[in-house]
Each structure stands twice: as C-alpha cells, then as structure tokens.
Motif scaffolding. Structure first.
Motif, PDB file in Angstrom:
ATOM      1  N   ARG A   1       0.820  -1.211   0.000  1.00 31.38           N
ATOM      2  CA  ARG A   1       0.000   0.000   0.000  1.00 31.38           C
ATOM      3  C   ARG A   1       0.850   1.254   0.000  1.00 31.38           C
ATOM      4  NH1 ARG A   1      -5.255  -1.474   1.584  1.00 31.38           N
ATOM      5  NH2 ARG A   1      -5.326  -3.645   2.222  1.00 31.38           N
ATOM      6  N   GLY A   2       2.136   1.107  -0.299  1.00 29.51           N
ATOM      7  CA  GLY A   2       3.013   2.273  -0.304  1.00 29.51           C
ATOM      8  C   GLY A   2       3.842   2.314   0.959  1.00 29.51           C
ATOM      9  N   GLY A   3       4.992   2.986   0.871  1.00 26.89           N
ATOM     10  CA  GLY A   3       5.862   3.074   2.027  1.00 26.89           C
ATOM     11  C   GLY A   3       6.864   1.937   2.056  1.00 26.89           C
ATOM     12  N   ILE A   4       7.820   2.030   2.976  1.00 29.21           N
ATOM     13  CA  ILE A   4       8.844   0.999   3.085  1.00 29.21           C
ATOM     14  C   ILE A   4       9.112   0.663   4.548  1.00 29.21           C
ATOM     15  CG2 ILE A   4      10.142   1.370   0.955  1.00 29.21           C
ATOM     16  CD1 ILE A   4      11.902   3.342   2.378  1.00 29.21           C
ATOM     17  N   MET A   5       9.602  -0.548   4.778  1.00 32.51           N
ATOM     18  CA  MET A   5      10.125  -0.942   6.082  1.00 32.51           C
ATOM     19  C   MET A   5      11.534  -1.456   5.817  1.00 32.51           C
ATOM     20  SD  MET A   5       7.545  -0.911   8.483  1.00 32.51           S
ATOM     21  CE  MET A   5       7.770  -2.195   9.690  1.00 32.51           C
ATOM     22  N   VAL A   6      12.417  -1.359   6.817  1.00 35.66           N
ATOM     23  CA  VAL A   6      13.785  -1.830   6.629  1.00 35.66           C
ATOM     24  C   VAL A   6      14.157  -2.827   7.728  1.00 35.66           C
ATOM     25  CG1 VAL A   6      16.165  -1.160   6.187  1.00 35.66           C
ATOM     26  CG2 VAL A   6      14.326   0.428   5.624  1.00 35.66           C
ATOM     27  N   PRO A   7      13.702  -4.079   7.619  1.00 36.50           N
ATOM     28  CA  PRO A   7      14.133  -5.087   8.598  1.00 36.50           C
ATOM     29  C   PRO A   7      15.610  -5.443   8.393  1.00 36.50           C
ATOM     30  CG  PRO A   7      12.808  -6.124   6.884  1.00 36.50           C
ATOM     31  CD  PRO A   7      12.788  -4.629   6.614  1.00 36.50           C
ATOM     32  N   VAL A   8      16.187  -6.041   9.420  1.00 39.14           N
ATOM     33  CA  VAL A   8      17.629  -6.297   9.418  1.00 39.14           C
ATOM     34  C   VAL A   8      17.922  -7.796   9.464  1.00 39.14           C
ATOM     35  CG1 VAL A   8      19.784  -5.841  10.644  1.00 39.14           C
ATOM     36  CG2 VAL A   8      17.938  -4.187  10.740  1.00 39.14           C
ATOM     37  N   VAL A   9      18.844  -8.246   8.626  1.00 36.42           N
ATOM     38  CA  VAL A   9      19.391  -9.592   8.756  1.00 36.42           C
ATOM     39  C   VAL A   9      20.696  -9.447   9.523  1.00 36.42           C
ATOM     40  CG1 VAL A   9      20.232 -11.639   7.571  1.00 36.42           C
ATOM     41  CG2 VAL A   9      18.416 -10.278   6.537  1.00 36.42           C
ATOM     42  N   THR A  10      20.716  -9.927  10.772  1.00 36.48           N
ATOM     43  CA  THR A  10      21.912  -9.741  11.590  1.00 36.48           C
ATOM     44  C   THR A  10      23.011 -10.698  11.143  1.00 36.48           C
ATOM     45  OG1 THR A  10      20.923 -11.239  13.163  1.00 36.48           O
ATOM     46  CG2 THR A  10      20.723  -8.906  13.645  1.00 36.48           C
ATOM     47  N   ASP A  11      24.237 -10.253  11.297  1.00 30.41           N
ATOM     48  CA  ASP A  11      25.418 -11.045  10.978  1.00 30.41           C
ATOM     49  C   ASP A  11      25.276 -11.752   9.626  1.00 30.41           C
ATOM     50  OD1 ASP A  11      27.925 -11.976  11.375  1.00 30.41           O
ATOM     51  OD2 ASP A  11      27.384 -13.560  12.798  1.00 30.41           O
TER      52      ASP A  11
END
Lengths: 474, 81
Positions: free
Chosen positions: A349-359
């Motif tokens: 629906r628009g917009g972004i999220m920035v999840p993290v892959v650790t190590d």
C-alpha cells in the motif's frame, strides 16, 4: 540492571507510543521475551526485552508517547517489585508530541482511528466485538483488554459490578458466544473482511475453518467452487463495504505518518550526507547456472531467488571492505564489528520498512533466503519484532523486481553506504573477444563521501562481482 | 485436473499473496507478475503453494507457463492430477 527502555525501531524513529504491556509487575522475563507492543509511525511492533529478570515496575502507561531511550519498565532481581498496579508516574513527552489525553478520556468519534494493540484486536475479532463500540478506558481512547471483558459481560451476562477506580476484575471473561473453530489466520482474514465465521464451512480438522475456507467464502460468487452448496446467509447480510471506512481512515493515517517518517529521514540524508555514486554491471551467468542446479535439488519451499545470493555477496563484501560498513557519528566513522544488513522492503500500500538480517556475512545463501522470505512476509503483514528493526550497518535496495535496471539510492543516516540492485536482464556481453547473450545485473553504490572515497566504493562493487563469479563458495 | 479447479487453486493462491487483489479486473492474457506487482519472493511463494495445493512439483523451467492466468490454468490442468 539497566531499565527496559523505548527501543529504536528504525533510523527514522525518534519516539514511540507504548500500546500495551504484555507483562505485569512480578512476572519473570527472559532475554528475547516479547514484553510490550510499541507503535511507531510505521507499524505496531512487538518488542522484546534484553535482560533476564523480574518486572519490578511499569513506568510508562499504555497510550503514552515517549522518546527513544526513555525508561519503560524497571527489571531487576525481583526484590523491589512494586505490586499491585502500574504506578501512575507522569511520563516525559517530547514537546513536539501532543500530550496523551487523560485516562478515561472521551470516546473517539465513530470512524476515527482507534489505537489498540494487535492482541486486543485479535481478541475483539474472536469475540465478534466492534472495537468502535467498546468503551475505552485508556488515554486517547485506547481500548484495553479489560475493556473487552467488560463489554463482553454487559452483552452476554448480568451487568458487571461497577469497577470505578480500582484495577479491572481479574476473573476470567464471561461465557463467550458459541465457539467457532477456526485458525488464527482465518480469524484475522475474516475480521479484516467483515465476514461472519459462523456462516463459513470448515474443511480443516474437526470442521475447523482454515484461511483457505475464508478465502473461498470471500470469492465473488461465480468463482466460488460448486462443491459447497450450503447457503451462507451471513455473508449477504454483511456487505464488505460496511466495514471499510474506519479501517481505511486508520490505514490512511498510518500511511501519512509513514510518509512523514520517511520524508524526515531522507531530508536529513540529503542535507547532511555528501553522496557519491558508482555503478557496475555484473555478469550473472555462473550464478544463474548454480541457482538452477540448486533449485532442482531443493524442495520447492526452499527454492532460491537471485536476490538471496546478491545479498550474501554484498554482506561478505561489506565485511571485507569495512570502511563502508558502519556509522558516521559525531564527525567520525565508526566501523561496525559485523554486517547487519538492512533490506528495503516496499509495502503493497506504499511506504517501506527496513528489517535487518543480523550477521549476514556469516549466513549461507539458503539461510539468507529463509530469512529474506520470513522478514519480507512479516514486514508486509505488519508483524515484525523490535529486534528485527535495529540499526543496520549497511542497507541494500533491490528494485530489480519492479523492472528497473539500476537504483541510485539515498544513504540511511547514520549509515554510510547503500547498495542497489536492478533487474537481472539478458544483454549482449563480450567475453574473450566474442559476443554472447548473458544474464547481467547492475549493482550500484551510494556512499557518504565524508566516510569514504570513490576508490573504496569501487573496491566494494568489485568484491561483490568477484564473489558472484564463484557462487558455490558463497 | 479440470480447468475450473485449476483456476480456483490459482485464484486462492494469488489471494494468499495479494489479499486485496482484484482478480476479476485481470484479463486472461495479462502478465500476472506485472498486473499484481509480484516480486520474485511473491513468485516463489506462488510456485510453492500452488505446487503443494495441486500436488505437482512446478520447476523453474515451468515458470514461463505461469505468466498469465490463461497459460497457468492450461499448465495446471494439463499436468496436475
């Protein structure tokens, strides 16, 4: 032991609203337990605690907006437990944020967005309660679990004893309407679509309704399979549009808040960071062949996409070229000690999220693929955890799926580099004096010129290329 | 598998991935990835779930057959039991 504080759930977050406590004073908690639900401008996030101990005191009330780093709860050895109830401590709120309405404030007008925790929403959906009709006791019209219990008891049983100032009665909820067996996913779907589950035929174990059953019931009539001849009067009685307006306005509100958060961060990036950009076209013949062979061996659910290998190669390269993996803080570059790879996920629906892959540099392509699918799916469902939204050390934007050939990104401060990948496309390619058609991808780097120079950036892209020529070693 | 059942499975699976997709608004020969803005992860999810529901392993070589609704229905009807 340090206090449990408002975590930073992304570079664009400077304050968060505590929506709900999932623990109470006296509860033992362990590192990694989900203890609260926090609302950012982007989504409601379940946050975990980072210590083992006992909850001694809840400092912040649900509904309060506090800055990142503000203490939310005291976690200790258990000797100082402040029983029974959360202390009503005035909460520091940044001047810019509107102060939360006093407790037991006015009900929000129908159609206004309601702030409730995912848990409360699920409970309400399970009990068939319209949240707009539930008298809210929380500040700013926040509906708590206890409000649901009270509402259920007024509708289903004898009037409840008025519970004026004290804590809500702790007894079990009164008897619920006849139970419908359904999976959690089916309930969520049905609630989102305003579908009454009692009219849905369940095909799961013991007649339980599965998500698939709900979807079938939601399909427009001509698409519905003919093998379920039983009429479903409930659906006709409740047109989907009727449930739409409140949800839409809440979603609009969220979309606006997310736009603002992204705008503020990107504005800061362009104001503070002198960017430089490099691009390089990488031959993916070896990778494509390797993926095809791997995918023939792997079960369908573990099938790999090129993006997983591009991410692993980027993480390894960032590990090797450490001048691009870290943060610019107080006028100096601070290298990170491992590669926490941020993934730019675009929401439908628009917009972004920035999840993290650790190590990420120590993960195999298979492991990264699994992490990628899981994070992207939950980012789009709004179900990420706090620990998955920490500060990456470098970010990747992969817009290839949208068909563009290259991405010239904007660095997320305080990071110093963003790697972009365009679409994997077939192009004429010269090798050893001969022209052939090869799958290629354009890799790009946007980097902070304060922290590095072009030669360093070039080293990163060259390293990614080198790694992708030997995919079996990834 | 008869074409109606194949179409039903494909529609269910697409709605899994894009819950608010307007499947009626997509013509039989439209490119599904483009029309529904499916990325490569969505597409492997589509392949995985469709494989499971149809009890037929869809391989990478088969991907071109899943380009449109019509071709996907034909493919599944021809191969899945």
């Amino acid at each position: 032991m340090p206090d449990f504080v408002m975590p930073s759930l992304g570079a664009d977050m400077d304050a968060g609203t505590l929506l709900e406590w999932l623990v109470k004073p006296g509860d033992a908690v362990h590192r990694g337990d989900v203890v609260a639900v926090v609302d950012t401008d982007k989504a409601a996030i379940e946050v975990e605690c980072f210590d083992d101990g006992v909850v001694e005191q809840l400092i912040v009330e649900p509904g309060a907006k506090v800055p990142v780093g503000a203490p939310l709860a005291r976690i200790g050895t258990g000797e100082g437990v402040a029983v029974p109830a959360p202390a009503r401590v005035p909460v520091p709120v940044p001047a810019m944020a509107p102060a939360p309405a006093p407790a037991a404030g006015p009900l929000p007008a129908a159609g206004e967005p309601l702030v409730t925790s995912p848990l409360v929403r699920h409970l309400a959906a399970d009990r068939g309660l319209d949240l707009h009709a539930v008298p809210a006791s929380g500040p700013g019209g926040v509906v708590h679990r206890a409000d649901l219990d009270r509402t259920a008891s007024t509708t289903a049983g004898p009037p409840p004893a008025q519970a004026p100032a004290g804590p809500p009665p702790a007894q079990a909820a009164p008897p619920l309407p006849p139970a419908v067996r359904a999976s959690p996913m089916a309930r969520r779907l049905a609630a989102a679509e305003g579908l009454d589950l009692s009219g849905v035929e369940g095909t799961g174990p013991n007649g339980a309704i599965s998500a698939e059953d709900v979807r079938r019931a939601l399909l427009p009539a001509p698409h519905r399979p003919p093998r379920t001849p039983r009429p479903r009067p409930h659906r006709a009685a409740r047109p989907r549009a009727a449930a739409a307006p409140p949800a839409t306005s809440a979603a609009d509100e969220k979309a606006r808040a997310m736009r603002h958060a992204i705008a503020a961060l990107m504005e800061r990036s362009n104001r503070e960071i002198p960017h430089y950009y490099l691009t390089s076209t990488i031959d993916l013949t070896a990778l494509t062949a390797w993926l095809r062979a791997r995918n023939r061996e792997l079960p369908v659910e573990q099938r790999l996409v090129p993006a997983a290998a591009l991410l692993v190669a980027t993480a390894r390269a960032a590990h090797d070229v450490g001048q691009l993996n870290g943060h610019w803080i107080d006028d100096e570059f601070r290298p990170a000690d491992r590669v926490d790879l941020g993934l730019v996920v675009s929401l439908r629906r628009g917009g972004i999220m920035v999840p993290v892959v650790t190590d990420a540099a120590n993960r195999s392509v298979e492991q990264l693929m699994a992490a990628l699918r899981d994070l992207v799916e939950r980012a789009r469902l709004g179900r990420l955890r706090g620990s998955e939204l920490g500060q990456p050390s470098i970010t990747v934007s992969n817009l290839g799926d949208q068909g563009v050939e290259s991405v010239l990104g904007v660095v997320y401060p305080p990071q110093v580099a963003l790697v972009g990948f365009g679409a994997v496309v077939e192009r004429p390619w010269a090798v050893d004096g001969l022209l052939g058609v090869r799958p290629v991808v354009t890799a790009s780097l946007a980097a902070d010129h304060r922290a590095s120079d072009g030669a360093i950036g070039a080293r990163l892209l060259t390293r990614i290329d080198r790694l992708l020529q030997n995919p079996e070693e990834l | 598998m008869n074409p109606d059942r194949a179409r039903e499975l494909i529609q269910l699976t697409l709605l899994d991935i894009v819950p608010d997709a307007d499947l009626d608004g997509i013509t039989g020969d439209a490119d599904l990835r483009e029309s529904l803005e499916l990325d490569s992860l969505d597409f492997v999810t589509l392949v995985e779930r469709l494989s499971r529901r149809a009890d037929y392993r869809i391989d990478e070589e088969d991907y071109p057959q899943l380009r449109t609704m019509d071709s996907a229905v034909r493919f599944l009807a021809a191969h899945a039991a």
